[in-house]
Design an enzyme around this catalytic site. Structure first.
Site, PDB file in Angstrom:
ATOM      1  N   ARG A   1      34.080 -77.562 -36.704  1.00 37.64           N
ATOM      2  CA  ARG A   1      33.503 -76.460 -37.466  1.00 37.64           C
ATOM      3  C   ARG A   1      34.177 -76.314 -38.843  1.00 37.64           C
ATOM      4  NH1 ARG A   1      33.316 -71.500 -38.794  1.00 37.64           N
ATOM      5  NH2 ARG A   1      31.357 -70.379 -38.582  1.00 37.64           N
TER       6      ARG A   1
ATOM      7  N   LYS B   1      47.146 -76.606 -38.232  1.00 38.92           N
ATOM      8  CA  LYS B   1      45.820 -77.227 -38.186  1.00 38.92           C
ATOM      9  C   LYS B   1      44.897 -76.557 -39.204  1.00 38.92           C
ATOM     10  CE  LYS B   1      42.871 -75.732 -34.931  1.00 38.92           C
ATOM     11  NZ  LYS B   1      41.576 -75.383 -35.518  1.00 38.92           N
ATOM     12  N   ASN B   2      44.916 -75.214 -39.204  1.00 38.73           N
ATOM     13  CA  ASN B   2      43.957 -74.486 -40.036  1.00 38.73           C
ATOM     14  C   ASN B   2      44.274 -74.562 -41.523  1.00 38.73           C
ATOM     15  OD1 ASN B   2      42.549 -73.895 -37.777  1.00 38.73           O
ATOM     16  ND2 ASN B   2      43.135 -71.733 -37.675  1.00 38.73           N
TER      17      ASN B   2
ATOM     18  N   ASP C   1      25.696 -70.728 -35.879  1.00 43.95           N
ATOM     19  CA  ASP C   1      25.752 -69.941 -37.114  1.00 43.95           C
ATOM     20  C   ASP C   1      24.384 -69.810 -37.749  1.00 43.95           C
ATOM     21  OD1 ASP C   1      28.436 -69.345 -37.270  1.00 43.95           O
ATOM     22  OD2 ASP C   1      28.899 -71.338 -38.009  1.00 43.95           O
TER      23      ASP C   1
ATOM     24  N   ASP D   1      43.563 -65.607 -32.684  1.00 50.63           N
ATOM     25  CA  ASP D   1      43.875 -66.848 -31.986  1.00 50.63           C
ATOM     26  C   ASP D   1      45.007 -66.681 -30.954  1.00 50.63           C
ATOM     27  OD1 ASP D   1      41.928 -67.808 -33.610  1.00 50.63           O
ATOM     28  OD2 ASP D   1      43.155 -69.232 -34.705  1.00 50.63           O
TER      29      ASP D   1
HETATM   30  C1  UD1 Z   1      39.470 -69.180 -39.180  1.00 46.15           C
HETATM   31  C2  UD1 Z   1      40.228 -70.023 -38.188  1.00 46.15           C
HETATM   32  C3  UD1 Z   1      40.116 -69.458 -36.784  1.00 46.15           C
HETATM   33  C4  UD1 Z   1      40.512 -68.000 -36.768  1.00 46.15           C
HETATM   34  C5  UD1 Z   1      39.744 -67.219 -37.832  1.00 46.15           C
HETATM   35  C6  UD1 Z   1      40.171 -65.775 -37.968  1.00 46.15           C
HETATM   36  C7  UD1 Z   1      39.990 -72.240 -39.122  1.00 46.15           C
HETATM   37  C8  UD1 Z   1      39.459 -73.619 -38.929  1.00 46.15           C
HETATM   38  N1  UD1 Z   1      39.675 -71.371 -38.182  1.00 46.15           N
HETATM   39  O1  UD1 Z   1      38.081 -69.261 -38.814  1.00 46.15           O
HETATM   40  O2  UD1 Z   1      40.967 -70.200 -35.920  1.00 46.15           O
HETATM   41  O3  UD1 Z   1      40.209 -67.465 -35.496  1.00 46.15           O
HETATM   42  O4  UD1 Z   1      39.938 -67.844 -39.129  1.00 46.15           O
HETATM   43  O5  UD1 Z   1      41.531 -65.685 -38.212  1.00 46.15           O
HETATM   44  O6  UD1 Z   1      40.697 -71.960 -40.072  1.00 46.15           O
HETATM   45  N2  UD1 Z   1      31.963 -64.129 -40.794  1.00 46.15           N
HETATM   46  C9  UD1 Z   1      30.754 -63.718 -41.289  1.00 46.15           C
HETATM   47  N3  UD1 Z   1      30.220 -64.351 -42.373  1.00 46.15           N
HETATM   48  C10 UD1 Z   1      30.845 -65.386 -42.991  1.00 46.15           C
HETATM   49  C11 UD1 Z   1      32.091 -65.815 -42.487  1.00 46.15           C
HETATM   50  C12 UD1 Z   1      32.628 -65.168 -41.386  1.00 46.15           C
HETATM   51  O7  UD1 Z   1      30.150 -62.797 -40.749  1.00 46.15           O
HETATM   52  O8  UD1 Z   1      30.293 -65.927 -43.970  1.00 46.15           O
HETATM   53  C13 UD1 Z   1      32.530 -63.469 -39.603  1.00 46.15           C
HETATM   54  C14 UD1 Z   1      32.653 -64.434 -38.447  1.00 46.15           C
HETATM   55  O9  UD1 Z   1      31.458 -64.506 -37.693  1.00 46.15           O
HETATM   56  C15 UD1 Z   1      33.777 -63.814 -37.653  1.00 46.15           C
HETATM   57  C16 UD1 Z   1      34.681 -63.182 -38.723  1.00 46.15           C
HETATM   58  O10 UD1 Z   1      33.862 -63.079 -39.889  1.00 46.15           O
HETATM   59  O11 UD1 Z   1      33.291 -62.781 -36.816  1.00 46.15           O
HETATM   60  C17 UD1 Z   1      35.928 -63.988 -39.035  1.00 46.15           C
HETATM   61  O12 UD1 Z   1      35.571 -65.245 -39.539  1.00 46.15           O
HETATM   62  P1  UD1 Z   1      36.474 -66.082 -40.583  1.00 46.15           P
HETATM   63  O13 UD1 Z   1      37.617 -65.225 -41.045  1.00 46.15           O
HETATM   64  O14 UD1 Z   1      35.575 -66.672 -41.598  1.00 46.15           O
HETATM   65  O15 UD1 Z   1      37.053 -67.208 -39.640  1.00 46.15           O
HETATM   66  P2  UD1 Z   1      36.942 -68.769 -39.821  1.00 46.15           P
HETATM   67  O16 UD1 Z   1      37.314 -69.160 -41.205  1.00 46.15           O
HETATM   68  O17 UD1 Z   1      35.664 -69.249 -39.251  1.00 46.15           O
END
Ligand code: UD1
Length: 427
Positions: A95, A23-24, A119, A309
């Site tokens: 999201r 999915k991701n 966010d 996850d």
């Molecule tokens: C993706 C996955 C999700 C998985 C996660 C971590 C998808 C759709 N989702 O989410 O299932 O749990 O990776 O493996 O692919 N953060 C910031 N600033 C940012 C971006 C992120 O502070 O600009 C923080 C987030 O709040 C969180 C952490 O970084 O605490 C991890 O986020 P990120 O790696 O970006 O996860 P996603 O891409 O949202």
């Protein structure tokens, strides 16, 4: 109509279960198709609702999307001129819609993407996405609930260092940089297999990308990309959830299409408590040892660390394991919603900040519980399989977002799971 899963505990899972594309990755590849004018074809796409939502979002940008869930195929015909606005209505439902941000700025020089709930720029959430695009020369601000990025003169390659290896930020910067003239270097990039999949996809479209899967990704911008045909990488999280389901129910499961290399730490942990893990011609197999499983300490980390996850599955496993274990969540705050539901099934847990102490009990006891998200929901179904009597897991739609027909998959392994209407009048 609301639905729930009815689970009757007591049967170890045994047999073969297929995993589809991730999915991701699939959702990001669909967004990435925006980068090339013409018809891109994705195969091994999972038949889940999120793909339907992303298809709708892309249609509103002008893309003609043909989705054949039965065959796992999505074809995207991208016109020369596309829209640049992703509405809140769809972003709040998905999201991952934020992954159109990079491709839209690259293609249109502007993007207005609704900010998903919860966010805020400047705090956690999207700050790394915004900073990365600013590094490539875009101006980014927030207005009326939208993140608005513009680069009227186009983007240009740059050195970007992420403070944290965010999956989503790495993807957006990568997909923006492939069309930015000059060289881009992303330092402290996320290393997930889904990032490698996106990079492979972009390379097959004519992009110049190297280093994906390591902490440094280098990109040499090209003027245009061409459409491609690409098979989505296997879903390592779905695969890992079956590995835990086998270990928790004391069963024997072959995960067909699963890639053991993408789950090294998870499978090593299961081996360390006596599971026999082997690679097979079609995937990998997890055979639980006889008797009660031994508890495992787990701490989530960015890839190749233990995936956040899979954390709910580690909680369920430890809830019935022999001994006590600490489960630590390092990626997302307050992501322990499985804990209170497991407590309803009789699990002995205590939350302390970002740690959960789990003292295994010999037997869970069936009860109604509620799924809060995909993986928490699936982990509760697994808990129901090792609980005494009947467990109902309401919120089936959450589980449907990650697994196509979860009840069929579990039944195929001998588990007693059925889908039924959720007629609770008070929900
Ligand atoms: C993706 C996955 C999700 C998985 C996660 C971590 C998808 C759709 N989702 O989410 O299932 O749990 O990776 O493996 O692919 N953060 C910031 N600033 C940012 C971006 C992120 O502070 O600009 C923080 C987030 O709040 C969180 C952490 O970084 O605490 C991890 O986020 P990120 O790696 O970006 O996860 P996603 O891409 O949202």
């Amino acid at each position: 109509m609301r639905e729930r899963f009815r689970v009757v505990g007591g049967t170890p899972l045994q047999g073969r279960v297929p995993v589809a594309g991730a999915k991701n990755s699939a959702l990001k590849l669909m967004a990435g198709a925006l980068l090339a004018v013409g018809r891109t074809r994705l195969t091994n796409v999972p038949a889940i609702v999120d793909v339907t939502i992303m298809a709708e979002l892309l249609r509103r940008l002008g893309v003609v999307v043909d989705h054949d869930p039965g065959r796992g195929v999505v074809e995207l015909d991208v016109p020369e001129k596309i829209g640049h606005r992703a509405d809140y209505e769809l972003v709040r439902a998905l999201r991952a819609s934020i992954s159109v941000l990079g491709p839209l700025v690259a293609r249109c020089g502007e993007a207005d993407v609704a900010i998903p709930g919860g966010d805020a720029i400047g705090s956690r959430g999207l700050d790394l996405h915004a900073a990365g695009l600013e590094g490539l020369g875009a101006k980014v601000h927030v207005a009326h609930g939208y993140l608005i990025a513009s680069a009227p003169g186009g983007l240009r390659g740059a050195d970007i260092r992420l403070d944290f290896p965010s999956v989503g930020a790495t993807e957006n910067i990568l997909m923006a940089a492939v069309l930015a003239p000059g060289a881009t270097r992303i330092d402290n990039a996320a290393r997930e297999p889904e990032i490698v999949d996106i990079a492979d996809f972009l390379v097959s479209m004519g992009a110049h990308v190297s280093g994906a899967g390591t902490s440094v990704i280098e990109i040499a911008g090209v003027e245009a990309l061409h459409p491609t045909v690409h098979a989505v990488v296997a879903d390592r999280i779905a695969a890992g959830s079956w590995a835990f389901a086998a270990a928790t129910t004391r069963g024997d499961v072959e995960v067909v299409g699963g890639v053991a290399d993408h789950l090294e730490i998870t499978l090593d942990l299961l081996s360390s408590v006596g599971c026999t893990v082997s690679t097979t011609a079609d995937g990998f197999r997890v055979l639980a040892p006889p008797g009660r499983p031994r508890s495992i300490d787990v701490a989530t980390l960015p890839y190749p660390g233990f995936p956040t996850d899979l954390q709910p599955f580690a909680l369920t496993y430890n809830a019935v394991a022999d001994g006590s274990a600490m489960v630590t969540e390092n990626l997302f705050e307050a992501r322990f919603r499985t804990v209170q539901e497991l407590a309803r099934l009789g699990a002995d847990t205590r939350i302390d900040g970002h740690h959960v102490m789990v003292h295994g009990v010999a037997q869970l006891s069936g009860a109604p519980v509620e799924a809060s998200d995909i993986r928490a929901g699936a982990a509760l179904v697994v808990a129901g399989l090792v609980a005494d009597g009947v467990t109902t897991v309401s919120g089936a739609h959450h589980i449907d977002r990650g697994y196509a027909s979860f009840e069929t998959l579990v039944s195929g392994l001998g588990g007693d799971v059925t889908r039924e209407a959720d007629d609770d009048p008070f929900v």
